[in-house]
Design an enzyme around this catalytic site. Sequence first.
Site, PDB file in Angstrom:
ATOM      1  N   GLU A   1      -4.923 -33.375  -0.784  1.00  0.00           N
ATOM      2  CA  GLU A   1      -3.870 -33.757   0.148  1.00  0.00           C
ATOM      3  C   GLU A   1      -4.204 -34.946   1.048  1.00  0.00           C
ATOM      4  O   GLU A   1      -3.312 -35.699   1.430  1.00  0.00           O
ATOM      5  CB  GLU A   1      -3.518 -32.542   1.037  1.00  0.00           C
ATOM      6  CG  GLU A   1      -2.990 -31.339   0.280  1.00  0.00           C
ATOM      7  CD  GLU A   1      -1.601 -31.567  -0.286  1.00  0.00           C
ATOM      8  OE1 GLU A   1      -0.805 -32.285   0.370  1.00  0.00           O
ATOM      9  OE2 GLU A   1      -1.318 -31.058  -1.389  1.00  0.00           O
TER      10      GLU A   1
ATOM     11  N   SER B   1      11.707  34.305  10.010  1.00  0.00           N
ATOM     12  CA  SER B   1      10.625  35.083  10.619  1.00  0.00           C
ATOM     13  C   SER B   1       9.446  34.231  11.050  1.00  0.00           C
ATOM     14  O   SER B   1       8.550  34.729  11.742  1.00  0.00           O
ATOM     15  CB  SER B   1      10.135  36.159   9.640  1.00  0.00           C
ATOM     16  OG  SER B   1      11.176  37.072   9.359  1.00  0.00           O
TER      17      SER B   1
END
Length: 800
Positions: free
Chosen positions: A86, A463
């Site tokens: 780059e 229960s």
Amino acid sequence: MTLIRFFIWTTFLLICGTFLILTSVYLYLSPALPSVESLRDINLQTPLRIYSSDNKLIGEFGEQRRAPIAFEDTPKQMINAFVAAEDNRFFSHNGVDPKGLGRAVAQLLKSGAIQSGGSTITMQVARNFFLSRERVFSRKFNEILLALQIEKELSKGDIIELYMNKIYLGNRAYGIAAAAQVYYGKPIDQLSLAQFAMIAGLPKAPSAYNPIVNPERALERRNWILGRMHYLSFISQDEYDSAVAEPITASYHGLKIELDAPYLAEMVRQEMVERFGPNAYTDGYTVYTTVSSKLQNAAQEAIHLGLLEYEQRHGYRGPEKQLPPTEFDEEAWQKELKQTSIVGNLEPAIVTHVGPDAIDVMMKHGPASVSWEGLKWARRYRSVNSLGPQPKSPAEVVNVGDLIRLFKPKGKDTYELGHIPKVQGALVSLNPKDGAVIAVVGGFDYSHSKFNRAAQAARQVGSNFKPFIYSAGLENGFTAATTINDAPIVMPDANLKVWRPENAGGKFFGPTRLRKALYLSRNLVSIRLLQAMGVDKAISYVTRFGFDEKKLVPNLSLALGAADFTPMELATGYAALANGGYQVKPYFISRIDHLDETVYQATPYKVCKTCQPSPDPSKVTDEAELLVTDDDGSSFYPAQQIMDPRANYIMYTILQDVIKHGTGRRALALKRSDLGGKTGTTNDQKDAWFSGFNADVATSVWVGFDQPKTLGRREYGGTAALPVWIRFMGEALAGKPEHPLPQPDGLVRVRIDPETGMAVAAGTPGAMFEIFLKENAPEYDPSVAMPSINDDALKTEEIF
């Protein structure tokens, strides 16, 4: 001489004109330029990541995959690859490269269009952080001006660090660390030189040079970069030759989830959005949960196998799909398999051959076989209470072309036939000392159903709720030896209807001690106990365990668990029974980090028997006054003691009897004496529960259909839910010593008659010992009968 003077003045005027133009452009553009100083505090969009307590990745949320890396931690050749590709003069220019710009201008004049922008890495940083990608001259001037400012404010290392963490590299990967994971499945420091060059080739055109979709162009770009690195003396000839010869090894590596806990991940995601809003997805938060990967895996497997076992008890529902066997096409069938996802632990398979004692199948990973042993259970489902005849051969179960589901039971290498369950289940397990969630499963499979039954499904508890009613009784004058008549009862309601509660099985057993009534889950005893104690008093008591009073029905049906609660709420209540009677609050986020800073550390309510009694938090103006620092430096709030520790211990011994002598006897398979728990089954077996614990782990399990309907006439809490609990607790407590609740002071043991509950003399045949609060302990007196509650003491009242 005149001509020379003309050229001098012309050149001078051109320079002055250019200077004036550039100055004008600068004066015009500079006021609108953003502050470069903001780059120092830039927050890169980093996704939300969620981990288990032992650092296993559970989930990631956010559109961009990013893992920022510091300049000093970046491999040097990775930096060199980007510089070569780059901006080879990056470390020498001041942000703008005149040669690069000149080359770009020459291309513009030659072609009449912008071919390249001559951008340096610094200029790309300016564009990526502050500007658009629109190709216009004004943007380019802004880019140049910002690049010059950036070079003044930041070091070269800072600039290239920003660049390599921000740049888009395809496949949702932003930054080099994310790209290393996406393309190679490795940390960046484990990549080769060729792989560095491949990643460095992506910024120019992430799609065109993508090594997965365009390998030829990507290879050409990679080798060009390697050539540039060699030309710039970043690598030697041998390194160049070796890297160029390396084949393309890139392939897509999706997010690697290390722990399957999607329901927990979604709970965390919701919590994070509530705390931080949409920024939770982008600001780099890392969440560490309280969940253990080992126990979460055990919970997931327990739910999977428990629900599959339920389905097997009720018959095979048939294949998911029938592919025409006369049109066998391996390629087409493989395509069908690839399009069919795995659900839970069930893998898709297509039957290719049916033999006399086995079948052959095609699976995603290749061929396999299933023996008759894995098929013979598959009687046809007719209804929840009806099965077809027992099959005698594989041909009575499957046909060639059937798309079926297979799974491997734990500990086996062979497949069994299954199908996606219609029934659902949930499991929540807590550390009773502080309420930390150590495992949570909200259903059979999150991808199949995202509804979290562990935290969102309020179901009738049956229960499973009785221990809280009985605990209220133990703290209101009743004892484990108090006898209550287990006999039929008929009660009218305001609509002139009658309520005729029954025990499971429809039988009644007469006067029964509370201990025995609870471990055998006698409904009529529970109703009479609640009536004698008073509904309002009982509700006031049980809310201490964290139950919402609005959900507690204010009538006698509360004794049978008519209220609706989630498995998380039940587990929280049982945690208090497991820790000696202290109220803890469930939590699943241990710590939140933002970048490198901890922004939240959990401060749970924790059992601390040596701490000063904690006041009611609702009555404290400054919560910090309640904080206590533990030996390890962590902070917590002392949990409130909501139960007399003596009553708590008696309840613990009764719940131990549920497993030793009562409805939870299957749990004896764990061969531990420190466990207590309670089954729960609602009317018509629509909901099945089991909740149980020792001093280290409290776990609740629910099984039922999302749309309530019967599980079947023989499906109770001890049948449908308890096996899941046993499987999980077996893993959770494996290798751990027994840890029963310690017996507190203030209790006495008295010899009683097991039939009447009355104290008896030493040597009385058949006598047994019972535990009492010291002040409630009966003394043997042959002339005084022990009080009991019977039909005469029960007054009919409106209960609905």
